[in-house]
Design an enzyme around this catalytic site. Structure first.
Site, short mmCIF file in Angstrom:
data_model
loop_
_atom_site.label_atom_id
_atom_site.label_comp_id
_atom_site.label_asym_id
_atom_site.label_seq_id
_atom_site.Cartn_x
_atom_site.Cartn_y
_atom_site.Cartn_z
N SER A 146 72.80 42.44 -34.48
CA SER A 146 73.49 42.43 -35.78
C SER A 146 72.59 43.03 -36.86
O SER A 146 72.18 44.17 -36.76
CB SER A 146 73.91 41.00 -36.12
OG SER A 146 74.74 40.98 -37.25
N ASP A 305 76.63 46.78 -41.40
CA ASP A 305 75.41 46.50 -40.65
C ASP A 305 75.38 47.31 -39.36
O ASP A 305 76.35 48.02 -39.03
CB ASP A 305 75.25 45.00 -40.43
CG ASP A 305 76.27 44.42 -39.46
OD1 ASP A 305 77.26 45.10 -39.17
OD2 ASP A 305 76.08 43.28 -39.01
N ASP A 307 75.85 46.95 -36.18
CA ASP A 307 76.93 46.91 -35.19
C ASP A 307 78.30 46.89 -35.85
O ASP A 307 79.32 46.70 -35.19
CB ASP A 307 76.77 45.73 -34.23
CG ASP A 307 76.90 44.37 -34.91
OD1 ASP A 307 76.41 44.24 -36.05
OD2 ASP A 307 77.49 43.45 -34.32
N ASP A 309 80.04 44.95 -37.76
CA ASP A 309 80.96 43.81 -37.85
C ASP A 309 80.89 43.15 -39.23
O ASP A 309 81.80 42.42 -39.61
CB ASP A 309 80.74 42.80 -36.73
CG ASP A 309 79.39 42.09 -36.79
OD1 ASP A 309 78.49 42.56 -37.51
OD2 ASP A 309 79.23 41.08 -36.08
#
Length: 574
Positions: A146, A305, A307, A309
């Site tokens: 993340s 961010d 990734d 999400d």
């Protein structure tokens, strides 16, 4: 075995990659770091695992990846043959070792005869969630840490609905993972066999196209975008991560023509060289976007961010500078627009529902109530929002409109069952277009919301306590709060205490009711003035988090309350 014995076990392993052999040799000269790497296995919990990349059982490396995937494979072995044949979708982000970890997971599954659908290159977490549903796979694996710093990587497991595994399945999976005593001995398909195996399918464009087709439903008022899409100036930065390709295509598809990507941060970079931390919650992550925004006189700055999400945004103030909004403020702005736009179009369902976590702002609740929309609170973790969506689709009791967490996670449409920053990117651009048409900015829109519903302000205080001692300190702090329950914070009385571990809600006058959520290590204190404070250990990082929320008639009064609460918490944790 002692940590020293485990270390020696790794040193004597013949098939260790050269990079890990070298690191083990270096660790020998640093006993404290060596102990941290070998004293206990990297914790595998309901959110998977996350840790520093390196040698050791308490680190992210190909062997801990194999161990986790071996647990998943054994879990699937315990199901029927048809379940195993459904396979596992696998995606990864831009971090160090992410492609390698993804393929190690696929080779481990293949050794058990389980098919794997592996993306050809980096993809966002929400697309992995989508891919699980698209292929009707039994599970999904996302290799990501993340928004953690560059030294980290992680491993998240998704269930067949595309959401992170719910507690019951996650607990069962965790038990299988912990059965794997020695990660060095997990068997995997050889590199040669993997290249020709029909159990490993490389995926990419087909899934991208299907995802983008579903993205069209995120747009609420296409006429508005057709009118304003050429005027709205938007700066977008994927912070060296996975958001660029899908984000750019989704904005173009929706009809936004005046957006620019931050060039320095549009390149996938595992070291995140332009930021201290690739976290869109932090003002420093917007440094490059602000510089470009000021140059271009942009209406809105958006960051996702690594990734993709989570999404953060900065809005232009009247003086031309930019302010980074909180996750709660962004959630409120989007809820207000979604419900108002559907109402104006005559399409707001009578059984509409918005979902949020128990540590997210009550400003969202006030907005939902105005539109006679039900607000449902769930435990922290987007899997609980996904569970509710699945329930509503089965029993048709509610129509899902939006889900969010204060930690910058949002979901607009349920074709994904996790936080989706690509969806939020397109929706927030539409909201900005809505206000721009009125001659306003998103900042102005937020001030309108405050004026109507009250001045809500929230802050999350994260206390990092790393290592063996830190983990014990977090447990002691939670035990202390339960044993010595506070009756007030900063002079304002606690009117109700909710203990989500004991599943009890206790009022100041002693009335006790049962909570209906699954058990979770969270304490929440409701105060007499409508403010609240919640405490929980992080599920993915060595932190204990304090969530502070205030509400008042003026911004100054709300700010003062927040400062007083923060000072009170600092005294408690000293």
């Amino acid at each position: 075995m002692s940590w020293e014995q485990v270390y020696e076990q790794w040193v004597s392993e013949e098939n260790l990659p050269e990079v890990l052999k070298n690191e083990l040799a270096e660790l020998k000269h640093n006993p404290e770091t060596c102990e941290d790497a070998f004293y206990a296995p990297l914790e595998f919990g309901t959110a998977g695992m996350r840790g520093i990349i390196g040698a050791g059982i308490n680190r992210m490396n190909i062997f801990t990846i194999r161990q986790a995937t071996e647990g998943l494979a054994r879990f699937m072995d315990a199901q029927n043959l048809e379940t195993k044949k459904r396979g596992v979708a696998i995606a990864y982000d831009s971090r160090h070792m992410s492609p390698e970890f993804a393929m190690e997971a696929a080779k481990t599954l293949a050794q058990h005869g389980i098919p794997a659908y592996v993306f050809e290159s980096l993809r966002p977490t929400p697309e992995l969630s989508f891919a699980v549903r698209y292929f009707k796979a039994f599970a999904g694996i996302m290799i990501t840490a993340s928004h953690n710093p560059a030294a980290y990587n992680g491993y998240k497991v998704y269930g067949e609905d595309g959401g992170q595994m719910p507690p019951a399945d996650a607990d069962a999976l965790t038990a299988y993972v912990r059965e794997v005593e020695n990660p060095l001995k997990v068997e995997v398909l050889s590199e040669e066999a993997a290249k020709t195996s029909d159990l490993i399918t490389i995926i990419g464009e087909e899934v991208d196209t299907a995802y983008l087709k579903e993205m069209k439903a995120v747009t609420i008022n296409q006429n508005l975008i057709d009118e304003m899409g050429g005027d709205l100036k938007l700066i977008y930065t994927p912070l060296h991560g996975t958001g660029k390709m899908l984000g750019e295509k989704a904005l173009t598809q929706a009809g936004f023509k005046q957006f620019m990507l931050v060039p320095e941060q549009s390149v996938a970079d595992p070291d995140f060289t332009t930021v201290k931390s690739p976290n869109p919650e932090e003002h420093s992550a917007f440094e490059y976007a602000i510089r470009l925004g000021e140059k271009e006189n942009a209406d809105l700055l958006i960051a996702t961010d690594p990734d993709a999400d989570r999404l953060g945004a900065a809005v232009r103030l009247p003086n031309g500078s930019y302010e980074v909004l909180t996750g709660n403020q962004l959630g409120a702005i989007m809820i207000q627009y979604i419900l108002e736009a559907h109402k104006q179009a005559g399409k707001l369902p009578e059984n509409a529902v918005v979902l949020k976590s128990i540590v997210s702002s009550e400003m969202a609740t006030a907005i939902a109530e105005k539109y006679q929309t039900k607000m449902v609170n769930v435990l922290t973790g987007f899997k609980f929002i996904a569970e509710k969506i699945e329930q509503y689709e089965q029993d048709h009791s509610q129509t899902f409109m939006f889900g969010f967490e204060e930690s910058y996670g949002y979901l607009v449409k349920s074709f994904v069952r996790d936080k989706d920053a690509i969806q939020a990117l397109v929706l927030l651009a539409e909201v900005a277009a809505y206000y721009k048409k009125q001659g306003k900015t998103l900042y102005d829109g937020l001030q309108d919301i405050f004026a109507e519903y009250g001045y809500f302000k929230e802050k999350t205080i994260s206390v990092t306590l790393s290592g063996i001692e830190g983990s014990q300190k977090i447990k002691e702090l939670m035990a202390k709060f339960r044993k010595e329950a506070p009756s007030e914070f900063a002079g304002i009385a606690v009117s109700k205490t909710e203990d989500f571990k004991a599943l009890t809600s206790r009022t100041a006058d002693g009335q006790v009711e049962a909570l209906t959520t699954p058990p979770s290590d969270v304490l929440k204190y409701h105060l007499a003035d409508g403010s609240w404070i919640a405490i929980r250990p992080s599920g993915t990082e060595p932190k204990i988090k304090f969530y502070v929320a205030t509400v008042a008639e003026t911004q100054e009064e709300s700010d003062n309350k927040l400062t007083a609460f923060e000072q009170a918490i600092n005294k408690i944790t000293e």
